[in-house]
Design a protein around this motif. Structure first.
Motif, PDB file in Angstrom:
ATOM      1  N   CYS A   1       0.813  -1.231   0.000  1.00 37.70           N
ATOM      2  CA  CYS A   1       0.000   0.000   0.000  1.00 37.70           C
ATOM      3  C   CYS A   1       0.837   1.269   0.000  1.00 37.70           C
ATOM      4  CB  CYS A   1      -0.916   0.011   1.221  1.00 37.70           C
ATOM      5  SG  CYS A   1      -2.099  -1.327   1.247  1.00 37.70           S
ATOM      6  N   GLY A   2       2.152   1.158   0.100  1.00 37.75           N
ATOM      7  CA  GLY A   2       3.023   2.328   0.111  1.00 37.75           C
ATOM      8  C   GLY A   2       4.250   2.055   0.964  1.00 37.75           C
TER       9      GLY A   2
ATOM     10  N   SER B   1       8.158   4.148   2.567  1.00 42.83           N
ATOM     11  CA  SER B   1       8.967   5.350   2.724  1.00 42.83           C
ATOM     12  C   SER B   1      10.298   4.974   3.356  1.00 42.83           C
ATOM     13  CB  SER B   1       8.233   6.366   3.613  1.00 42.83           C
ATOM     14  OG  SER B   1       8.972   7.554   3.735  1.00 42.83           O
TER      15      SER B   1
ATOM     16  N   LEU C   1       3.865   8.761   6.702  1.00 41.35           N
ATOM     17  CA  LEU C   1       3.429   7.929   5.572  1.00 41.35           C
ATOM     18  C   LEU C   1       1.917   7.717   5.608  1.00 41.35           C
ATOM     19  CD1 LEU C   1       4.163   6.167   3.093  1.00 41.35           C
ATOM     20  CD2 LEU C   1       4.486   4.254   4.702  1.00 41.35           C
TER      21      LEU C   1
ATOM     22  N   TRP D   1       0.328  10.918   4.462  1.00 44.14           N
ATOM     23  CA  TRP D   1       0.602  11.132   3.042  1.00 44.14           C
ATOM     24  C   TRP D   1      -0.273  10.230   2.178  1.00 44.14           C
ATOM     25  CZ3 TRP D   1       3.774   8.373  -0.725  1.00 44.14           C
ATOM     26  CH2 TRP D   1       4.110   9.142  -1.847  1.00 44.14           C
ATOM     27  N   LEU D   2      -0.498   8.989   2.641  1.00 40.03           N
ATOM     28  CA  LEU D   2      -1.343   8.049   1.907  1.00 40.03           C
ATOM     29  C   LEU D   2      -2.825   8.221   2.235  1.00 40.03           C
ATOM     30  CD1 LEU D   2       0.845   4.819   2.289  1.00 40.03           C
ATOM     31  CD2 LEU D   2       0.541   6.205   0.208  1.00 40.03           C
ATOM     32  N   ASN D   3      -3.121   9.154   3.142  1.00 46.20           N
ATOM     33  CA  ASN D   3      -4.498   9.446   3.561  1.00 46.20           C
ATOM     34  C   ASN D   3      -5.190   8.195   4.130  1.00 46.20           C
ATOM     35  OD1 ASN D   3      -6.582  11.280   3.965  1.00 46.20           O
ATOM     36  ND2 ASN D   3      -7.560  10.758   2.025  1.00 46.20           N
ATOM     37  N   LEU D   4      -4.486   7.511   5.022  1.00 45.27           N
ATOM     38  CA  LEU D   4      -5.024   6.292   5.628  1.00 45.27           C
ATOM     39  C   LEU D   4      -5.889   6.652   6.828  1.00 45.27           C
ATOM     40  CD1 LEU D   4      -1.803   4.085   5.511  1.00 45.27           C
ATOM     41  CD2 LEU D   4      -3.662   4.227   3.827  1.00 45.27           C
TER      42      LEU D   4
ATOM     43  N   LYS E   1       9.478   8.279  -0.997  1.00 46.44           N
ATOM     44  CA  LYS E   1       8.158   7.754  -0.641  1.00 46.44           C
ATOM     45  C   LYS E   1       7.551   7.179  -1.902  1.00 46.44           C
ATOM     46  CE  LYS E   1       7.066  11.423   2.620  1.00 46.44           C
ATOM     47  NZ  LYS E   1       6.172  12.545   2.849  1.00 46.44           N
TER      48      LYS E   1
ATOM     49  N   THR F   1       3.839   5.422  -3.554  1.00 48.76           N
ATOM     50  CA  THR F   1       2.398   5.206  -3.420  1.00 48.76           C
ATOM     51  C   THR F   1       2.050   3.781  -3.842  1.00 48.76           C
ATOM     52  OG1 THR F   1       1.981   5.919  -5.680  1.00 48.76           O
ATOM     53  CG2 THR F   1       1.917   7.628  -3.969  1.00 48.76           C
ATOM     54  N   PRO F   2       0.802   3.369  -3.599  1.00 49.51           N
ATOM     55  CA  PRO F   2       0.386   2.032  -4.039  1.00 49.51           C
ATOM     56  C   PRO F   2       0.479   1.853  -5.560  1.00 49.51           C
ATOM     57  CG  PRO F   2      -1.199   2.919  -2.491  1.00 49.51           C
ATOM     58  CD  PRO F   2      -0.231   4.020  -2.804  1.00 49.51           C
TER      59      PRO F   2
END
Length: 175
Positions: free
Chosen positions: A53-54, A56, A79, A82-85, A157, A159-160
């Motif tokens: 899922c990502g 860093s 992270l 940044w990934l909006n989890l 970093k 992203t998925p």
């Protein structure tokens, strides 16, 4: 540019205990983090099926293990943001920092006070963030990511939708 086979061969040169990673509940992302005292912090996020899922990496330096481990938690919190989890479990092999972040210990080294505050501020933006202790063997993917980052001076970093070949190879090696 390295091929996946070259990366896998390089990663297999590191001998670590077999992974014991456990999946998070569905709709939750687990971020495993690791820190190296004089080399940096590394984080990799996976879902309940083990899907990437990502990730860093941050190269850096610290004189104190607890500072390096706290910085690794901060990298994971950054992270996640940044990934909006929304629902996250952050795992690391440092009980001292885990207990502080969970509120189980009210005595923390002064050197990490500011970073602990920064982590708490960042994690308030998610609806659920759990901090958990994980044995080193359960954190092997983050550890391998760190070894790769150190040896290749990789700081970034991902992203998925962008999974570099060396991270794909890490996931293949650790499963």
């Amino acid at each position: 540019m390295e091929t996946k086979d070259e990366t896998t061969t390089q990663l297999n040169d590191y001998s670590y205990p077999p992974p014991e990673w456990t999946a998070p509940p569905s709709n939750t992302i687990k971020i495993n983090v690791d820190a190296a005292l004089r080399n940096g912090q590394y984080a990799i996020a996976r879902d309940h099926q083990g899907n990437y899922c990502g990730a860093s990496t941050k190269l850096g330096w610290s004189n104190f293990p607890v500072v390096a481990e706290t910085d690794a938690f901060l990298l994971a919190a950054e992270l996640a943001q940044w990934l909006n989890l929304d629902s996250v479990i952050i795992e690391l092999d440092c009980q001292v920092v885990v207990k502080i972040l969970k509120g189980e210990s009210h005595s923390s080294p002064w050197r990490i006070w500011k970073t602990i505050d920064d982590i708490r501020v960042l994690t308030r933006r998610s609806s659920q963030v759990l901090f958990e202790f994980a044995r080193r063997s359960a954190n092997s993917t983050a550890h391998l990511l760190g070894a790769y980052a150190i040896n290749n001076k990789v700081q970034d970093k991902w992203t998925p939708s962008h999974c570099p070949s060396f991270i794909s190879a890490l996931l293949d090696v650790s499963t």
